[in-house]
Write a protein that holds these residues in place. Structure first.
Motif, short mmCIF file in Angstrom:
data_model
loop_
_atom_site.label_atom_id
_atom_site.label_comp_id
_atom_site.label_asym_id
_atom_site.label_seq_id
_atom_site.Cartn_x
_atom_site.Cartn_y
_atom_site.Cartn_z
N UNK A 3 9.88 -15.70 -19.96
CA UNK A 3 11.27 -16.26 -20.89
C UNK A 3 10.67 -17.23 -21.90
N UNK A 4 11.28 -16.79 -23.03
CA UNK A 4 10.83 -16.78 -24.27
C UNK A 4 11.44 -18.48 -24.75
N UNK A 5 10.88 -18.56 -24.82
CA UNK A 5 11.69 -20.21 -25.54
C UNK A 5 11.57 -20.38 -26.62
N UNK A 6 12.43 -20.86 -26.95
CA UNK A 6 12.66 -20.93 -28.59
C UNK A 6 13.07 -21.95 -28.94
N UNK A 7 11.74 -22.68 -29.82
CA UNK A 7 12.11 -23.68 -29.94
C UNK A 7 11.81 -24.54 -31.86
N UNK A 8 12.15 -25.52 -31.83
CA UNK A 8 12.15 -25.67 -33.14
C UNK A 8 10.57 -26.54 -33.06
N UNK A 9 9.64 -26.79 -34.56
CA UNK A 9 8.88 -27.32 -34.82
C UNK A 9 7.30 -26.93 -34.46
N UNK A 10 6.37 -27.59 -34.55
CA UNK A 10 4.99 -26.83 -34.57
C UNK A 10 4.95 -26.24 -32.79
N UNK A 29 11.71 -6.88 -31.90
CA UNK A 29 10.66 -7.56 -32.26
C UNK A 29 9.04 -7.46 -31.51
N UNK A 30 8.37 -7.25 -31.74
CA UNK A 30 6.86 -7.17 -30.68
C UNK A 30 6.09 -7.92 -31.12
N UNK A 31 4.75 -8.89 -30.17
CA UNK A 31 4.12 -9.00 -30.60
C UNK A 31 2.83 -8.72 -29.57
N UNK A 32 1.19 -8.82 -29.85
CA UNK A 32 0.07 -8.93 -28.88
C UNK A 32 -0.17 -10.14 -28.50
N UNK A 33 0.08 -10.25 -27.00
CA UNK A 33 0.18 -11.36 -26.59
C UNK A 33 -0.81 -11.17 -25.18
N UNK A 34 -1.74 -12.65 -24.69
CA UNK A 34 -2.06 -12.63 -22.90
C UNK A 34 -1.44 -12.00 -21.73
N UNK A 35 0.14 -12.43 -22.41
CA UNK A 35 0.59 -12.62 -20.92
C UNK A 35 0.92 -11.02 -20.52
N UNK A 36 0.04 -11.42 -18.90
CA UNK A 36 0.48 -10.53 -17.88
C UNK A 36 1.76 -10.57 -16.49
N UNK A 37 1.92 -11.66 -16.46
CA UNK A 37 2.53 -11.42 -15.29
C UNK A 37 4.12 -12.52 -15.56
N UNK A 38 5.44 -12.19 -14.83
CA UNK A 38 6.19 -12.94 -14.85
C UNK A 38 6.96 -14.26 -14.71
N UNK A 39 7.33 -14.83 -15.49
CA UNK A 39 7.61 -16.22 -15.60
C UNK A 39 7.79 -16.33 -14.08
N UNK A 40 7.07 -18.03 -13.87
CA UNK A 40 7.69 -18.34 -12.63
C UNK A 40 8.44 -19.00 -12.81
N UNK A 41 9.87 -18.80 -12.29
CA UNK A 41 11.28 -19.83 -12.73
C UNK A 41 11.31 -20.78 -11.10
N UNK A 42 12.50 -21.68 -11.77
CA UNK A 42 12.77 -23.51 -11.61
C UNK A 42 14.68 -23.09 -11.17
N UNK A 95 10.96 -14.69 -12.80
CA UNK A 95 12.08 -13.82 -13.82
C UNK A 95 12.66 -12.44 -12.84
N UNK A 96 11.61 -11.70 -12.98
CA UNK A 96 11.58 -10.43 -11.94
C UNK A 96 12.39 -10.58 -11.05
N UNK A 97 12.54 -11.26 -10.17
CA UNK A 97 12.58 -11.28 -9.01
C UNK A 97 14.65 -11.23 -9.10
N UNK A 98 14.93 -10.11 -7.85
CA UNK A 98 16.41 -10.07 -7.82
C UNK A 98 16.64 -10.81 -6.43
N UNK A 132 23.19 -11.85 -8.51
CA UNK A 132 23.27 -12.83 -9.82
C UNK A 132 21.76 -13.58 -9.90
N UNK A 133 22.20 -13.31 -11.75
CA UNK A 133 20.65 -13.98 -11.72
C UNK A 133 20.55 -15.12 -13.21
#
Length: 292
Positions: A108-115, A1-14, A241-244, A260-261
């Motif tokens: 990180x792609x969150x899969x959510x319910x709702x609008x 599956x492919x989409x066009x987005x404005x995303x340009x950087x890896x997600x900062x993760x906690x 998320x890209x960080x080893x 480990x990821x």
């Protein structure tokens, strides 16, 4: 599956530092043909399942919009966003990319319910902390059982040349593992010994014949390690998320390490017990690790 987005950087993760809550700005939101609503934020505490090595299941939780709407996070995937074009791929399309250059960023792609929340909106994110704790417990126990397995399997290598783990034992876990699957407080690791490992000198038949003694040795090693609890670290944090990231824990007075990821408990003190069982399968063995 492919989409066009404005995303340009890896997600900062906690999640690497143990965060189970946080906030992020919505960078992309859309509905895919299957009916899932997909949301990418610039930052999140949510751990996604990997398409490369899907051993740890994704976190679940809730995304709360600025207006107070609570959107259930039912899953989370690792996607790849092209920093030059904004193209987003995930699932088999992401896997098909193979090795990628610096232009591809993990998100990180969150899969959510709702609008879907609006792009640019800041949302709060809360992870199911009990589920995270149990998965972290299972993941840490899996690493410990892998090191204990390597130690118990050492005498079944008749030649030098196998990679060594950071405790100095031939790394049977790294050399032979073909799949790993975590569930809450448990893991299943499947190992195959083919021609390559046999040429390197691993004697599978003798190992299988001695399984009762091998299992006893592994469980004895694990009891010993848990009797002297030490801290566990996952570095670097903060990270993307890209960080080893490197998992580290002192075992037998040495610094045990592996990349480990996933997520982990903060100390061996958080683990009451680990029990390992191993069963032979055609061409290898399967190790079951239970933790509490």
């Amino acid at each position: 599956m492919r989409f066009q987005t404005d995303v340009r950087d890896s997600t900062r993760i906690g999640f690497a530092s143990g965060d189970v809550s946080g906030s992020g700005k919505v960078l992309f939101a859309a509905e895919e043909p299957d009916g899932n609503t997909l949301v990418i934020c610039d930052e999140t505490p949510v751990h996604p399942v990997s398409f490369r090595w899907p051993d740890q299941p994704a976190d679940r939780g809730v995304m709360i919009t600025a207006g107070g709407q609570r959107l259930e996070i039912t899953d989370a995937w690792t996607g790849m966003a092209n920093a030059e074009t904004g193209e987003l791929v995930f699932g088999e399309d992401a896997r098909a990319l193979g090795r990628t250059g610096d232009e591809w960023k993990s998100v990180v792609i969150h899969v959510i319910t709702g609008d879907a929340p609006a792009a640019g909106e800041t949302v709060s994110i809360e992870v199911d902390a009990d589920r995270r704790r149990k998965l972290s417990l299972a993941h840490t126990a899996a690493h410990l059982s892998a090191f204990a397995l390597n130690r118990a399997a050492k005498s079944y290598w008749t030649k030098e040349g196998a990679a060594l783990d950071t405790l100095g034992n031939p790394d049977f876990d790294k050399e032979a593992i073909v799949s790993a699957l975590l569930s809450e407080q448990a893991s299943v690791d499947t190992y195959r010994v083919g021609k390559t490992l046999r040429k390197k000198g691993f004697e599978l038949d003798r190992f299988v014949a001695d399984l009762p003694a091998v299992i006893e040795a592994i469980n004895g090693t694990l009891r010993g390690w848990l009797s002297e609890p030490t801290a566990i670290s996952l570095t670097p944090v903060p990270s993307t998320l890209d960080t080893r990231r490197l998992w580290e824990c002192v075992l037998d007075g040495k610094q045990a390490q592996m990349y480990c990821a996933g997520t982990h408990v903060a100390s061996l003190q958080d683990i009451a017990a680990i029990t390992v069982s191993i069963e032979p399968v055609d061409g290898g063995v399967v190790m079951h690790t239970a933790a509490r």
